[in-house]
Design a protein around this motif. Sequence first.
Motif, PDB file in Angstrom:
ATOM      1  N   ALA A 264       0.731  -1.087  -0.027  1.00 33.09           N
ATOM      2  CA  ALA A 264      -0.213   0.046  -0.050  1.00 33.09           C
ATOM      3  C   ALA A 264       0.839   1.147  -0.050  1.00 33.09           C
ATOM      4  CB  ALA A 264      -0.796  -0.006   1.252  1.00 33.09           C
ATOM      5  N   GLN A 265       2.160   0.770   0.229  1.00 32.41           N
ATOM      6  CA  GLN A 265       2.935   2.270   0.339  1.00 32.41           C
ATOM      7  C   GLN A 265       2.884   2.888  -1.070  1.00 32.41           C
ATOM      8  OE1 GLN A 265       6.970   0.967   1.518  1.00 32.41           O
ATOM      9  NE2 GLN A 265       6.147   0.336   3.786  1.00 32.41           N
ATOM     10  N   LEU A 266       2.880   4.404  -1.104  1.00 33.07           N
ATOM     11  CA  LEU A 266       2.849   5.060  -2.427  1.00 33.07           C
ATOM     12  C   LEU A 266       4.089   5.572  -2.881  1.00 33.07           C
ATOM     13  CD1 LEU A 266      -0.107   7.499  -1.299  1.00 33.07           C
ATOM     14  CD2 LEU A 266      -0.567   5.788  -2.628  1.00 33.07           C
ATOM     15  N   PRO A 300      -1.475  10.689 -11.185  1.00 29.58           N
ATOM     16  CA  PRO A 300      -1.838   9.541 -12.080  1.00 29.58           C
ATOM     17  C   PRO A 300      -1.684   8.434 -11.292  1.00 29.58           C
ATOM     18  CG  PRO A 300      -0.238  11.214 -13.136  1.00 29.58           C
ATOM     19  CD  PRO A 300      -0.442  11.451 -11.696  1.00 29.58           C
ATOM     20  N   ALA A 301      -2.696   7.507 -11.409  1.00 31.05           N
ATOM     21  CA  ALA A 301      -2.650   6.281 -10.788  1.00 31.05           C
ATOM     22  C   ALA A 301      -2.673   4.687 -11.696  1.00 31.05           C
ATOM     23  CB  ALA A 301      -4.196   6.117 -10.054  1.00 31.05           C
ATOM     24  N   ASP A 302      -2.172   5.268 -12.957  1.00 26.26           N
ATOM     25  CA  ASP A 302      -2.260   4.120 -13.626  1.00 26.26           C
ATOM     26  C   ASP A 302      -1.263   3.027 -13.508  1.00 26.26           C
ATOM     27  OD1 ASP A 302      -3.857   5.558 -15.319  1.00 26.26           O
ATOM     28  OD2 ASP A 302      -2.448   6.561 -16.700  1.00 26.26           O
ATOM     29  N   ASN A 303      -0.053   3.298 -12.810  1.00 22.76           N
ATOM     30  CA  ASN A 303       0.769   2.169 -12.599  1.00 22.76           C
ATOM     31  C   ASN A 303       0.941   2.052 -11.131  1.00 22.76           C
ATOM     32  OD1 ASN A 303       1.960   2.617 -15.170  1.00 22.76           O
ATOM     33  ND2 ASN A 303       3.095   4.449 -14.417  1.00 22.76           N
ATOM     34  N   SER A 305      -1.078  -0.155  -7.778  1.00 20.63           N
ATOM     35  CA  SER A 305      -1.663  -1.472  -7.609  1.00 20.63           C
ATOM     36  C   SER A 305      -3.137  -0.973  -6.973  1.00 20.63           C
ATOM     37  CB  SER A 305      -0.901  -2.228  -6.704  1.00 20.63           C
ATOM     38  OG  SER A 305      -1.097  -1.590  -5.274  1.00 20.63           O
ATOM     39  N   PRO A 306      -3.992  -1.911  -7.100  1.00 19.11           N
ATOM     40  CA  PRO A 306      -5.576  -1.472  -6.533  1.00 19.11           C
ATOM     41  C   PRO A 306      -5.245  -1.023  -4.956  1.00 19.11           C
ATOM     42  CG  PRO A 306      -5.368  -3.617  -7.621  1.00 19.11           C
ATOM     43  CD  PRO A 306      -4.082  -3.237  -7.815  1.00 19.11           C
ATOM     44  N   LEU A 307      -4.730  -1.434  -4.124  1.00 15.86           N
ATOM     45  CA  LEU A 307      -4.415  -1.249  -2.757  1.00 15.86           C
ATOM     46  C   LEU A 307      -3.717   0.107  -2.786  1.00 15.86           C
ATOM     47  CD1 LEU A 307      -4.889  -2.098   0.112  1.00 15.86           C
ATOM     48  CD2 LEU A 307      -2.703  -2.958   0.071  1.00 15.86           C
ATOM     49  N   GLN A 308      -2.883   0.579  -3.478  1.00  8.82           N
ATOM     50  CA  GLN A 308      -2.290   1.938  -3.514  1.00  8.82           C
ATOM     51  C   GLN A 308      -3.370   2.922  -4.109  1.00  8.82           C
ATOM     52  OE1 GLN A 308       1.067   0.857  -6.159  1.00  8.82           O
ATOM     53  NE2 GLN A 308       2.557   1.518  -4.427  1.00  8.82           N
ATOM     54  N   GLN A 309      -4.099   2.546  -5.194  1.00 11.15           N
ATOM     55  CA  GLN A 309      -5.189   3.425  -5.660  1.00 11.15           C
ATOM     56  C   GLN A 309      -6.409   3.670  -4.511  1.00 11.15           C
ATOM     57  OE1 GLN A 309      -6.998   1.961  -9.365  1.00 11.15           O
ATOM     58  NE2 GLN A 309      -4.865   1.389 -10.260  1.00 11.15           N
ATOM     59  N   ALA A 310      -6.677   2.715  -3.836  1.00 14.78           N
ATOM     60  CA  ALA A 310      -7.648   2.725  -2.582  1.00 14.78           C
ATOM     61  C   ALA A 310      -7.187   3.688  -1.628  1.00 14.78           C
ATOM     62  CB  ALA A 310      -8.110   1.494  -1.893  1.00 14.78           C
ATOM     63  N   VAL A 311      -5.894   3.800  -1.291  1.00 15.63           N
ATOM     64  CA  VAL A 311      -5.288   4.566  -0.277  1.00 15.63           C
ATOM     65  C   VAL A 311      -5.071   6.044  -0.734  1.00 15.63           C
ATOM     66  CG1 VAL A 311      -3.207   5.202   0.913  1.00 15.63           C
ATOM     67  CG2 VAL A 311      -4.068   2.832   0.866  1.00 15.63           C
ATOM     68  N   LEU A 312      -4.745   6.363  -2.137  1.00 16.57           N
ATOM     69  CA  LEU A 312      -4.762   7.500  -2.647  1.00 16.57           C
ATOM     70  C   LEU A 312      -6.047   8.089  -2.737  1.00 16.57           C
ATOM     71  CD1 LEU A 312      -2.851   9.325  -3.976  1.00 16.57           C
ATOM     72  CD2 LEU A 312      -3.123   8.250  -6.353  1.00 16.57           C
ATOM     73  N   ARG A 313      -6.847   7.374  -3.294  1.00 14.63           N
ATOM     74  CA  ARG A 313      -8.139   7.992  -3.267  1.00 14.63           C
ATOM     75  C   ARG A 313      -8.626   8.627  -2.240  1.00 14.63           C
ATOM     76  NH1 ARG A 313     -10.853   3.569  -4.670  1.00 14.63           N
ATOM     77  NH2 ARG A 313     -10.550   3.974  -6.952  1.00 14.63           N
ATOM     78  N   PRO A 631     -13.224  -2.364 -13.494  1.00 12.19           N
ATOM     79  CA  PRO A 631     -12.365  -3.638 -12.849  1.00 12.19           C
ATOM     80  C   PRO A 631     -11.418  -2.924 -11.705  1.00 12.19           C
ATOM     81  CG  PRO A 631     -11.392  -2.707 -15.010  1.00 12.19           C
ATOM     82  CD  PRO A 631     -12.798  -2.369 -14.882  1.00 12.19           C
ATOM     83  N   ASP A 632     -11.258  -1.654 -11.922  1.00 10.71           N
ATOM     84  CA  ASP A 632     -10.322  -1.064 -10.656  1.00 10.71           C
ATOM     85  C   ASP A 632     -11.076  -1.119  -9.205  1.00 10.71           C
ATOM     86  OD1 ASP A 632      -8.498  -0.284 -12.316  1.00 10.71           O
ATOM     87  OD2 ASP A 632      -9.314   1.968 -12.714  1.00 10.71           O
TER      88      ASP A 632
END
Length: 668
Positions: A264-266, A300-303, A305-313, A631-632
């Motif tokens: 989950a680390q950004l 940008p969240a393209d690269n 992982s799903p866990l990183q995207q959830a934390v960033l959001r 899918p995200d």
Amino acid sequence: MAQPAADKLRLRLADIGALLAPMPGRYAGATRITAGCTLTVLVTSIYGTPEAAISAYVIFFINRADRTTSIIMSAAALVLVSLIIALVMWLADFSVDDPMRRVACMAVLSAALLFLTSASKLRPVGAIVAMIIGFALDELGLVPGGEVATRALLYAWLMVAIPIGVNIIVNLLIGPSPRRLATDRLAHCLRTAAHCLRGTVDDRDGNALHEALHGGLQPVAGWLRLTRVEGTLNVQDLRALQQAMASTMAILLAVDVTQRHAGAQLPSATAASLADTLDEMARMLAAGGYPLDIGLQAPPADNLSPLQQAVLRELVAAINGYAEAGTNSAATPAPAAEAPKSGFLNADAFTNPDHVRYALKTTGAAMFCYVLYQQLNWPGIHTCFITCYLVSLGTTAESVEKLSLRLAGCLVGAVIGTAAIVYVVPSLSSIGGLMLLVFAGTWISAWVAQGSPRIAYAGFQIAFAFYLCVVQGAAPGFDLTIARDRVIGVLLGNLVVYLVFTRIWPVSIAGPIESALTALVTQWQALVVTPQSTARRQHAAAALALHGTITQDLILAHYEPASVGPAPEWVDIHRERLATLDAISGPMFLLAERFPGDPALAQRLHRLRPDGPPPPAPQHAAAIPDDPDDPDDVRARQALLAIVDHQLETSHADAPDPGSPSSIHAQT
């Protein structure tokens, strides 16, 4: 992440050093207490009032973190003491000349007040009131006439009124406002989150994040309510800061996920940008304002992982809406977050025998000590009588912990006070020198008292013993027998309370821990099914604060003797359950924020309380991402649920049934 010193079962020397380290608000709190106590000694010396040591000690009880509560507490204490003095004068008419009648009045009033202490909202002051009435009746029995008795009661009132007046003046001059404390605490939490995001985390930063989550934000809600009492905050600013408190909780939980799970680390650039924004927000809060219209652009969240995207959001949403109080604001909390109102008496006041037993045990211990020092004709050890009221609590664990801290603090304070009498007091020639000595001793005591609950009460006792040794009147005193007698009295009182509370109707802390763990799971279940974002964050703050309370109760369980308390295996099992809830709190919160009402998460929480009621129904139709065109969301939900499943499976694989009665030696 290293375990915080305050959460360790046994404290080593390094851990005690960590508990004595600076923390937010500690310096200011110690300064106010020290100033109040020193000025009290000055006033009592000028006017020659008796028991100056007790007067100085009162400051420790009536001073609070903010000026509003301190002033309200002071005024309430003055009213309460005035009523007590009036009651004592009425009782003295028919009991002061008859020792048997006087002892009977002391015992009956003590039992009644202690029952209310255990079974009502009188808990914070009931035992102190019982102690004051009993001690006042005893002292009146020693005076030769009515006029002297009246003068003694007047001096007793002044003994409390002087420190109350001094405390009000000190807090009006240098006491922090509730708004300042709230914004400073929010700024500290944001700085802690920024440090963790940058990846420059040491043990101190990790512990700061842990403490911010488990109770660091809990006082902010109370401080914000007090701003309305002061009239220093309008409705718009109040709502904005309440929303800021809720957003800070979301930020801390999201950052906690990045610290616990490597996946989950950004990326460093993204994390640094978020950390810079948090630091800027913290600077605004530290200046007394709050940030609005932040407009942070999501990287940008393209690269990712799903866990990183959830934390960033979650981080971007919480930052952009940090203090924007709209229809979802903290000013209009959801009904699920409201606590039911209760009356003066507890619901089980007349059905739970523990309330009566507590009153009888404490009264019995106190009266035994009273009769003992009267029969020995040794009034110097009267502190044994006072000790019984100060260290007796509802469970054996709490009582033993408190008397342990009282004993340790008393010994330290007596050593400091005795050393001052021998090496410092002989060189003093004025009240100014005595004030400097009191200032130094009070500063040490106040610094300890403003720290973690693991050591705070010891600071109170250091001050008490120090004052009894050093403040012997209107001028420097040299009587070493005072220190000796007071310490003997404290030791005796501790011994009597320990024997009574571990041998007669012992009450284990295991029962309250079980109830609190059930309430903790219920709090998380309510969070999962609540649709309003602010209400979810309120549930999260309440759950994490309760988590911190249970952690401290599990530590207290080790104070109970084996014949009373739970077995070590039982404590380990419940610590494991608590650790599991702690590990899944961040992922659960992210899931509830993105997918409120998710039945899969509710079912997983239900596994932590298999004998409890079924999970509550969601208050709205849950939007669960099962569409392959999105899918995200699907992957993010699966990644978060996988973390929860892993923690639950690990916990259930390693731990036996936590509710096994054989794991507890004795309860109630």
